[in-house]
Scaffold this active site. Structure first.
Site, short mmCIF file in Angstrom:
data_model
loop_
_atom_site.label_atom_id
_atom_site.label_comp_id
_atom_site.label_asym_id
_atom_site.label_seq_id
_atom_site.Cartn_x
_atom_site.Cartn_y
_atom_site.Cartn_z
N GLN A 277 0.88 -1.17 0.00
CA GLN A 277 0.02 0.18 -0.06
C GLN A 277 0.96 1.15 -0.08
O GLN A 277 1.81 1.44 0.78
CB GLN A 277 -0.97 -0.07 1.21
CG GLN A 277 -1.60 1.40 1.33
CD GLN A 277 -2.95 1.24 2.18
OE1 GLN A 277 -3.29 0.18 2.84
NE2 GLN A 277 -3.44 2.21 2.75
N GLY A 278 0.68 2.11 -0.95
CA GLY A 278 1.26 3.41 -1.05
C GLY A 278 0.43 4.69 -0.80
O GLY A 278 -0.59 4.36 -0.08
N ALA A 279 0.94 5.77 -1.01
CA ALA A 279 0.20 7.06 -0.75
C ALA A 279 -1.04 7.10 -1.49
O ALA A 279 -2.22 7.74 -1.18
CB ALA A 279 1.29 8.16 -0.83
N GLU A 280 -1.02 6.64 -2.88
CA GLU A 280 -2.13 6.74 -3.99
C GLU A 280 -3.02 5.56 -4.20
O GLU A 280 -4.03 5.29 -4.51
CB GLU A 280 -1.61 7.18 -5.04
CG GLU A 280 -0.69 8.59 -5.24
CD GLU A 280 -1.96 9.60 -5.07
OE1 GLU A 280 -3.10 9.42 -5.38
OE2 GLU A 280 -1.38 10.70 -4.29
N ALA A 281 -2.46 4.32 -3.70
CA ALA A 281 -2.95 2.94 -4.16
C ALA A 281 -2.65 1.87 -3.32
O ALA A 281 -1.84 1.69 -2.77
CB ALA A 281 -2.74 2.78 -5.66
N ASP B 247 8.56 8.27 -12.28
CA ASP B 247 8.77 7.60 -11.36
C ASP B 247 9.96 6.49 -11.40
O ASP B 247 9.50 5.47 -11.06
CB ASP B 247 7.55 7.04 -10.32
CG ASP B 247 8.02 6.60 -9.00
OD1 ASP B 247 8.97 7.16 -8.32
OD2 ASP B 247 7.17 6.06 -8.29
N LYS C 238 -4.56 -3.23 -8.94
CA LYS C 238 -4.09 -2.09 -8.14
C LYS C 238 -5.39 -1.20 -8.17
O LYS C 238 -6.27 -0.80 -9.08
CB LYS C 238 -3.17 -1.24 -9.17
CG LYS C 238 -2.61 0.02 -8.57
CD LYS C 238 -1.50 0.90 -9.59
CE LYS C 238 -1.02 2.04 -8.97
NZ LYS C 238 -0.20 2.62 -9.89
#
Length: 292
Positions: free
Chosen positions: A83-87, A203, A102
């Site tokens: 889990q990241g900041a966006e997804a 990225d 995702k």
């Protein structure tokens, strides 16, 4: 708002649910009568909203039940990987094949309407950029499907380690020059194809590069920050992001960036203007580091 429909005899009915911009619309259709009613309720956070009461058989649907049903379906087939900041990234199955899902989740601090528009826009942009990268000859996971309602992308599951883990292993146990050269060559060629085609990854880190097991083919992933541009400035910043990632994480592997740039020059037709801009971007980066 509560809508009730009373009929004298039992009738068959059909419910059609659709979530549009945070609203839940419910339509009740009787098959034996011409009567149709609509109920629209704006759901409130952590509250149960009654949508319909149908007599004589009481049918009460709640937005809470709807969300629970969605969660049950997802949890039964999805395994959270990261889990990241966006997804969030899940492991799943797609028509019998191992796959990756995702999900771009909503941000509570944003207005619901704005959040829905932004999430859908970025979801579609990521799918388009990933498809364009494949057309340019860059290896990416196969895109199986896009779900605009759940804000999910379904990809092929790529078996193999990420470049970050491989380079970290080289740093701790000694690097294999031939394999290091091959990885750098593939990275340089892939970036050159993207840039010549007017696509910026956004990225470029070793975490977003995989090596397919068996063939050691480089696979680029995570096009969530990608965009189209032909400006040398944007291409140079793309390369500079990769350079900083290599310096901070893989300095023990030697100067991998020089090998990548050598491959980039050989593959790219527009390398000259990009390299000139890269020198300027590096100077700006050094000044920012000194000032803090």
């Amino acid at each position: 708002m509560k809508v009730s429909v009373s009929v004298s005899v039992s009738v068959s009915y059909e419910l059609v649910l659709a979530s549009i911009k945070g609203w839940v619309r419910v339509r009740v259709c009787t098959l034996q009568f011409q009567a149709t009613s609509f109920g629209v309720v704006k759901p409130k956070r952590k509250r149960v909203a009654k949508l319909i009461s149908l007599a004589p058989t009481a049918l009460i649907l709640t937005d809470q039940r709807i969300m629970e049903d969605k969660t049950d379906v997802k949890d039964s087939s999805l395994i959270l990987l990261k889990q990241g900041a966006e997804a969030r990234v899940f492991e799943s199955n797609f028509v019998g094949k191992k796959s990756i899902v995702k999900e771009r989740f909503s941000k509570k601090y944003r207005h619901p309407t704005l959040d829905s528009k932004l999430t859908l826009k970025r979801l579609n942009a990521e799918a388009r950029c990933m498809t364009k990268a494949r057309r340019l000859g860059v290896s990416t996971p196969v895109l199986y499907g896009v779900d605009p309602l759940l804000h999910t992308l379904t990809f092929e599951f790529v078996e193999g380690p990420c470049v970050k883990d491989v380079l970290l292993e080289f740093g701790s146990h000694g690097s294999v020059e031939e394999r290091l050269d091959d990885i750098a060559l593939q990275i340089g060629n892939a970036i050159a194809k993207l840039h010549d085609g007017g696509l910026i990854h956004g990225d470029l880190t070793t975490s977003n590069m995989l090596l397919r097991s068996g063939t050691n083919q480089l696979i680029l992933i995570d096009f969530g920050l990608s965009f189209t541009s032909t400006l040398p400035e944007d291409k140079a910043v793309d390369l500079y992001v990769l350079e900083r990632a290599l310096v901070s994480m893989h300095s023990s592997c030697g100067n991998v960036m020089d090998r990548i740039l050598a491959a980039y020059r050989k593959s790219s037709k527009q390398w000259s203007s990009t390299m000139n801009k890269l020198a300027q971007v590096r100077q700006r980066g050094r000044k920012r580091t000194m000032v803090g």
